[in-house]
Design an enzyme around this catalytic site. Structure first.
Site, PDB file in Angstrom:
ATOM      1  N   ARG A   3      40.657  31.035  54.318  1.00 15.15           N
ATOM      2  CA  ARG A   3      41.607  29.938  54.432  1.00 15.15           C
ATOM      3  C   ARG A   3      41.533  29.303  55.824  1.00 15.15           C
ATOM      4  O   ARG A   3      40.985  29.871  56.759  1.00 15.15           O
ATOM      5  CB  ARG A   3      43.032  30.439  54.178  1.00 15.15           C
ATOM      6  CG  ARG A   3      43.316  30.825  52.759  1.00 15.15           C
ATOM      7  CD  ARG A   3      44.675  31.508  52.614  1.00 15.15           C
ATOM      8  NE  ARG A   3      44.695  32.839  53.220  1.00 15.15           N
ATOM      9  CZ  ARG A   3      45.764  33.642  53.239  1.00 15.15           C
ATOM     10  NH1 ARG A   3      46.905  33.214  52.713  1.00 15.15           N
ATOM     11  NH2 ARG A   3      45.699  34.839  53.786  1.00 15.15           N
TER      12      ARG A   3
ATOM     13  N   LYS B  59      46.470  33.817  59.279  1.00 13.16           N
ATOM     14  CA  LYS B  59      46.761  35.246  59.407  1.00 13.16           C
ATOM     15  C   LYS B  59      47.117  35.607  60.843  1.00 13.16           C
ATOM     16  O   LYS B  59      46.879  34.851  61.777  1.00 13.16           O
ATOM     17  CB  LYS B  59      45.563  36.079  58.942  1.00 13.16           C
ATOM     18  CG  LYS B  59      45.330  36.021  57.449  1.00 13.16           C
ATOM     19  CD  LYS B  59      46.549  36.494  56.649  1.00 13.16           C
ATOM     20  CE  LYS B  59      46.811  37.973  56.812  1.00 13.16           C
ATOM     21  NZ  LYS B  59      48.016  38.426  56.075  1.00 13.16           N
TER      22      LYS B  59
ATOM     23  N   TYR C 210      51.363  33.375  59.802  1.00 12.11           N
ATOM     24  CA  TYR C 210      51.909  34.604  59.224  1.00 12.11           C
ATOM     25  C   TYR C 210      51.705  35.719  60.244  1.00 12.11           C
ATOM     26  O   TYR C 210      50.600  35.904  60.765  1.00 12.11           O
ATOM     27  CB  TYR C 210      51.191  34.973  57.923  1.00 12.11           C
ATOM     28  CG  TYR C 210      51.498  34.064  56.764  1.00 12.11           C
ATOM     29  CD1 TYR C 210      52.772  34.027  56.197  1.00 12.11           C
ATOM     30  CD2 TYR C 210      50.519  33.243  56.219  1.00 12.11           C
ATOM     31  CE1 TYR C 210      53.063  33.193  55.131  1.00 12.11           C
ATOM     32  CE2 TYR C 210      50.803  32.403  55.152  1.00 12.11           C
ATOM     33  CZ  TYR C 210      52.078  32.382  54.609  1.00 12.11           C
ATOM     34  OH  TYR C 210      52.360  31.548  53.564  1.00 12.11           O
TER      35      TYR C 210
ATOM     36  N   HIS D 193      53.913  39.093  60.050  1.00 13.61           N
ATOM     37  CA  HIS D 193      54.223  40.393  59.433  1.00 13.61           C
ATOM     38  C   HIS D 193      54.332  41.493  60.486  1.00 13.61           C
ATOM     39  O   HIS D 193      53.697  42.551  60.391  1.00 13.61           O
ATOM     40  CB  HIS D 193      53.163  40.743  58.383  1.00 13.61           C
ATOM     41  CG  HIS D 193      53.055  39.749  57.263  1.00 13.61           C
ATOM     42  ND1 HIS D 193      54.014  39.635  56.282  1.00 13.61           N
ATOM     43  CD2 HIS D 193      52.113  38.809  56.976  1.00 13.61           C
ATOM     44  CE1 HIS D 193      53.666  38.673  55.432  1.00 13.61           C
ATOM     45  NE2 HIS D 193      52.528  38.152  55.841  1.00 13.61           N
TER      46      HIS D 193
ATOM     47  N   GLU E 264      56.532  33.793  57.476  1.00 14.27           N
ATOM     48  CA  GLU E 264      57.253  34.592  56.478  1.00 14.27           C
ATOM     49  C   GLU E 264      58.715  34.827  56.820  1.00 14.27           C
ATOM     50  O   GLU E 264      59.474  35.329  55.983  1.00 14.27           O
ATOM     51  CB  GLU E 264      56.550  35.936  56.238  1.00 14.27           C
ATOM     52  CG  GLU E 264      56.720  36.972  57.313  1.00 14.27           C
ATOM     53  CD  GLU E 264      55.772  36.808  58.486  1.00 14.27           C
ATOM     54  OE1 GLU E 264      55.814  37.637  59.404  1.00 14.27           O
ATOM     55  OE2 GLU E 264      54.962  35.827  58.473  1.00 14.27           O
TER      56      GLU E 264
ATOM     57  N   ASP F 140      51.185  43.653  53.387  1.00 11.71           N
ATOM     58  CA  ASP F 140      51.348  43.043  54.704  1.00 11.71           C
ATOM     59  C   ASP F 140      52.592  43.537  55.423  1.00 11.71           C
ATOM     60  O   ASP F 140      52.656  43.521  56.655  1.00 11.71           O
ATOM     61  CB  ASP F 140      51.427  41.520  54.578  1.00 11.71           C
ATOM     62  CG  ASP F 140      50.058  40.864  54.495  1.00 11.71           C
ATOM     63  OD1 ASP F 140      49.140  41.353  55.161  1.00 11.71           O
ATOM     64  OD2 ASP F 140      49.909  39.878  53.759  1.00 11.71           O
TER      65      ASP F 140
END
Length: 365
Positions: A15, A75, A94, A96, A118, A270
């Protein structure tokens, strides 16, 4: 504002943080966008596409990170990227962090201002930037689960839909949020026998009304989870506590009681995963055995369908990127959802779930 988009370096992550259409929109609003050369290749987006949308193409990651005031990723940063952190940089991706103690410490120590997709949360509790990837992961979980169930891949050898005169697979879904509901749609569409568990009885009632006798619903308790899992061919774990570690719902002892060749797909990996023996895997080596079952715990599932995921992510993030590009302090005053998304700034942590996970004091704005 100068907005940077580097190439993702996580293994098998295809991505990219924004599409050319998104770049065109930001440029039209007066922002400068620099995209690392090759950043979109995995999503079938060329440098020429970005250049025609008004982006500057940067040759190296260091140039993109160092020139950016706002850095967009997909990520979480990996250790090789930690040296790029600096106090005057805004990071939007993101993260996490509840499952990432080293990254959490690196962000705090650097003083960087980091917003996590998130944990951007609307007043009604909805997670608008997690939703599109949850939908992708939920639908994909049934596809990868069905594939893992094939005998050559280590599964039991059952066809998820069955055929005339045979039983279809029993799919158990833990959690009826966006990911779980998306998995439900796919599993029902493929003709599986589906049991969905959740603690929210109102949500279970909605699903029961919508699907009728096509599915079974159970209030999630340790007993009902065991009851469902011991007869399951495929278990999909999709439980989420925003910003915090996922609860461990399926113990190693329970897995030992499950049918040989059963498959467990952990969408929550995750956030640490909702199966006791979960640990992150990759698209190159997605599964591992636990007792007589097979675990699928890829930590970036939507990366397997990057064209769909990149487009969906851009649609969700673009308005928030625009707001952040006005300056992060202005953004959190104007948007309560972005305020909830702030994880670190100025050497302090601002997310309670992450603080609980790592025993770190949480500051207040």
């Amino acid at each position: 504002m100068r907005i940077g988009v580097p190439t993702e370096i996580k293994q098998s992550e295809f991505r990219v943080a924004i599409t050319p259409e998104g770049v065109r929109h930001l440029v039209s609003r007066g922002h400068d966008v620099i995209v690392q050369s090759g950043a979109g290749v995995g999503s079938n987006i060329t440098d020429a596409h970005y250049a025609s949308a008004g982006a500057t193409i940067g040759s190296f990651a260091e140039a993109v990170w160092s020139s950016a005031e706002l850095l967009l990723k997909v990520k979480e940063p990996l250790p090789a990227e930690y040296p790029y952190f600096r106090p005057d940089l805004i990071l939007f991706t993101y993260l996490h962090l509840a499952a990432q103690p080293e990254l959490t410490r690196a962000l705090i120590d650097s003083g960087i201002t980091a917003f996590a997709y998130e944990t951007v949360q609307l007043p009604n509790g909805r997670l608008p930037l997690l939703a599109p990837m949850s939908e992708v992961a939920g639908r994909l979980s049934v596809v990868v689960g069905a594939n893992a169930m094939l005998k050559p891949n280590g599964g039991s050898g059952i066809l998820i839909s069955g055929v005339t005169g045979t039983s279809s697979a029993h799919v158990v879904i833990l959690g009826a949020g966006i990911a779980g509901t998306s998995a439900l749609i796919m599993a029902v569409g493929l003709g599986a026998r589906v049991t969905v568990l959740d603690t929210n009885t109102a949500r279970l009632a909605e699903l029961a009304q919508q699907y009728g006798e096509t599915i079974s619903t159970l209030v999630s308790t340790p007993g009902s989870i065991e009851e469902a899992c011991v007869t399951a061919d495929l278990v999909i774990g999709s439980v989420l506590v925003p910003g915090a570690k996922a609860p461990k719902l399926v113990s190693n002892a329970l897995v030992a009681k499950m049918k040989p060749g059963s498959v467990l797909v952990d969408i929550a990996v995750d956030q640490g995963g909702c199966f006791e023996d979960t640990h992150p895997t990759t698209h190159d080596a997605p599964t591992f055995g636990v007792h007589n079952s097979l675990f699928y715990c890829v930590a970036n599932m939507p990366g397997a369908v990057p064209q769909t995921s990149t487009e969906a992510l851009t649609h969700a993030t673009l308005s928030y990127i625009e707001t952040l590009a006005q300056g992060w302090r202005t953004a959190i005053d104007a948007d309560l959802a972005l305020r909830a998304g702030l994880n670190t700034t100025g050497g302090a942590l601002f997310n309670e779930g992450v603080g609980r996970a790592h025993g770190i004091a949480v500051a207040s704005l």
